[in-house]
Design an enzyme around this catalytic site. Structure first.
Site, PDB file in Angstrom:
ATOM      1  N   HIS A 166       0.855  -1.192   0.000  1.00  0.00           N
ATOM      2  CA  HIS A 166       0.000   0.000   0.000  1.00  0.00           C
ATOM      3  C   HIS A 166       0.889   1.240   0.000  1.00  0.00           C
ATOM      4  O   HIS A 166       1.922   1.249   0.642  1.00  0.00           O
ATOM      5  CB  HIS A 166      -0.849   0.045   1.275  1.00  0.00           C
ATOM      6  CG  HIS A 166      -2.067  -0.797   1.194  1.00  0.00           C
ATOM      7  ND1 HIS A 166      -3.334  -0.279   1.195  1.00  0.00           N
ATOM      8  CD2 HIS A 166      -2.202  -2.146   1.108  1.00  0.00           C
ATOM      9  CE1 HIS A 166      -4.195  -1.266   1.097  1.00  0.00           C
ATOM     10  NE2 HIS A 166      -3.547  -2.403   1.060  1.00  0.00           N
ATOM     11  N   CYS A 276     -19.063 -11.265  12.863  1.00  0.00           N
ATOM     12  CA  CYS A 276     -18.437 -10.564  14.000  1.00  0.00           C
ATOM     13  C   CYS A 276     -19.453 -10.014  15.006  1.00  0.00           C
ATOM     14  O   CYS A 276     -19.093  -9.691  16.127  1.00  0.00           O
ATOM     15  CB  CYS A 276     -17.504  -9.457  13.543  1.00  0.00           C
ATOM     16  SG  CYS A 276     -17.964  -8.634  12.071  1.00  0.00           S
TER      17      CYS A 276
HETATM   18  C1  CIR Z   1     -12.336  -3.614  13.668  1.00  0.00           C
HETATM   19  O1  CIR Z   1     -11.579  -3.091  12.840  1.00  0.00           O
HETATM   20  O2  CIR Z   1     -11.899  -4.272  14.606  1.00  0.00           O
HETATM   21  C2  CIR Z   1     -13.820  -3.400  13.527  1.00  0.00           C
HETATM   22  N1  CIR Z   1     -14.064  -2.125  12.963  1.00  0.00           N
HETATM   23  C3  CIR Z   1     -14.432  -4.499  12.693  1.00  0.00           C
HETATM   24  C4  CIR Z   1     -14.340  -5.839  13.354  1.00  0.00           C
HETATM   25  C5  CIR Z   1     -14.895  -6.918  12.511  1.00  0.00           C
HETATM   26  N2  CIR Z   1     -14.782  -8.149  13.194  1.00  0.00           N
HETATM   27  C6  CIR Z   1     -14.792  -9.326  12.599  1.00  0.00           C
HETATM   28  O3  CIR Z   1     -14.825  -9.423  11.376  1.00  0.00           O
HETATM   29  N3  CIR Z   1     -14.716 -10.406  13.366  1.00  0.00           N
END
Ligand code: CIR
Length: 283
Positions: A166, A276
């Site tokens: 990147h 998540c």
């Molecule tokens: C992060 O960056 O940690 C949160 N904004 C998103 C987390 C997503 N979690 C997952 O896919 N298990």
């Protein structure tokens, strides 16, 4: 095959708008809309026959609705992880109370410094846990997880995530400008791009289409333009699919699953998806 009877979720807090994101161009989540989508998510889970424990919003942690990351639940034990994202690390302390309602202290294990691990990097396939070596989960975290799982007769398989260069700009040369290339993972977590739907069926996108670790499964390839849709969840023979990914929906239905659709547009803005937002387990 597993059958889940319990799910833990946490309500999004107002600060969800400031969650970590790799895609600022999508804009910030709209809090009220995120709450509505979360309600629909809970309803969908209930339709799959699970008891849903809803934890209160926690304003100290913008990303705390993503409860999958600070804990991992297996059939034999619960594991409190050690999230690699600094702003999220404290979430591990806040999930313990909910875990203690289901597991005695001697069945709660911990990933410790210098190991880091986030649940989004862990995909359960029966007694095998595939773990992404990612920006959030390091080799020591995976080693500790392997040790814990072995103790209970389960195993873990490390899956390195690919990196791409990147361009990053800084401001420290003669003309006040600098340009460096840094290698960054293409996806945040393992389950960003691969999810197991039981019965040997696996949804795969991007780099996971050709990973040797997943050769033995019936891989259902998600087209690039629908890559986000690879993050579906299997809950007791129903698959919850994010809204807006028609070829993923069709592929899952063609496999014979019942499906439910949930809009996750607000969570997508901060790299979150269906998996998540919950901890799904049997206890
Ligand atoms: C992060 O960056 O940690 C949160 N904004 C998103 C987390 C997503 N979690 C997952 O896919 N298990």
């Amino acid at each position: 095959m597993v059958k889940f009877n319990n799910v833990i979720v946490r309500r999004p807090c107002r600060a969800v708008c400031d969650g970590i994101t790799s895609a600022p161009e999508l804009g910030q989540p709209i809090y009220e809309k995120a709450l509505q989508q979360h309600d629909t998510y809970i309803e969908a889970l209930k339709k799959c026959g699970v008891e849903v424990t809803v934890l209160e919003a926690d304003e100290r942690y913008p990303d705390s609705c993503f409860v999958e990351d600070p804990a991992l639940i297996t059939k034999a034990c619960a594991i409190i992880t050690n999230p690699g994202a600094e702003s999220r690390n404290g979430e591990k302390e806040e999930i313990i109370g909910a875990i203690r309602k289901f597991f005695p202290e001697d069945k709660i294990e911990y990933i410790k410094d210098p190991g880091t691990l986030e649940g989004g990097d862990v995909m359960m396939v029966d007694d095998t846990f595939y773990v992404g070596l990612s920006a959030r989960t390091n080799a020591e975290g995976i080693r500790q997880l392997g040790e814990i799982l072995n103790k209970y007769g389960m195993k873990c398989v490390q899956v390195p995530l690919e990196k791409v260069l990147h361009l990053k700009t800084g401001v420290n040369n003669k003309y006040g400008m600098k340009c460096v290339q840094v290698p960054l993972e293409k996806v945040l977590h393992l389950k960003t791009g691969v999810n197991y739907l039981e019965h040997n069926n696996m949804l795969v996108a991007g780099e996971f289409i050709t990973k040797p670790e997943f050769e033995q499964y019936n891989k259902v390839v998600v087209p690039e333009e629908e890559a986000y849709g690879a993050n579906c969840i299997w809950v007791n023979e129903t698959v919850i699919v994010p809204e807006g990914y028609p070829s993923v929906l069709k592929a899952v239905q063609d496999l014979g699953y019942e499906t439910l659709i949930v809009d996750t547009s607000e969570f997508r803005k901060i790299d979150g998806g269906l998996s998540c937002l919950s901890l799904r387990f049997w206890a």
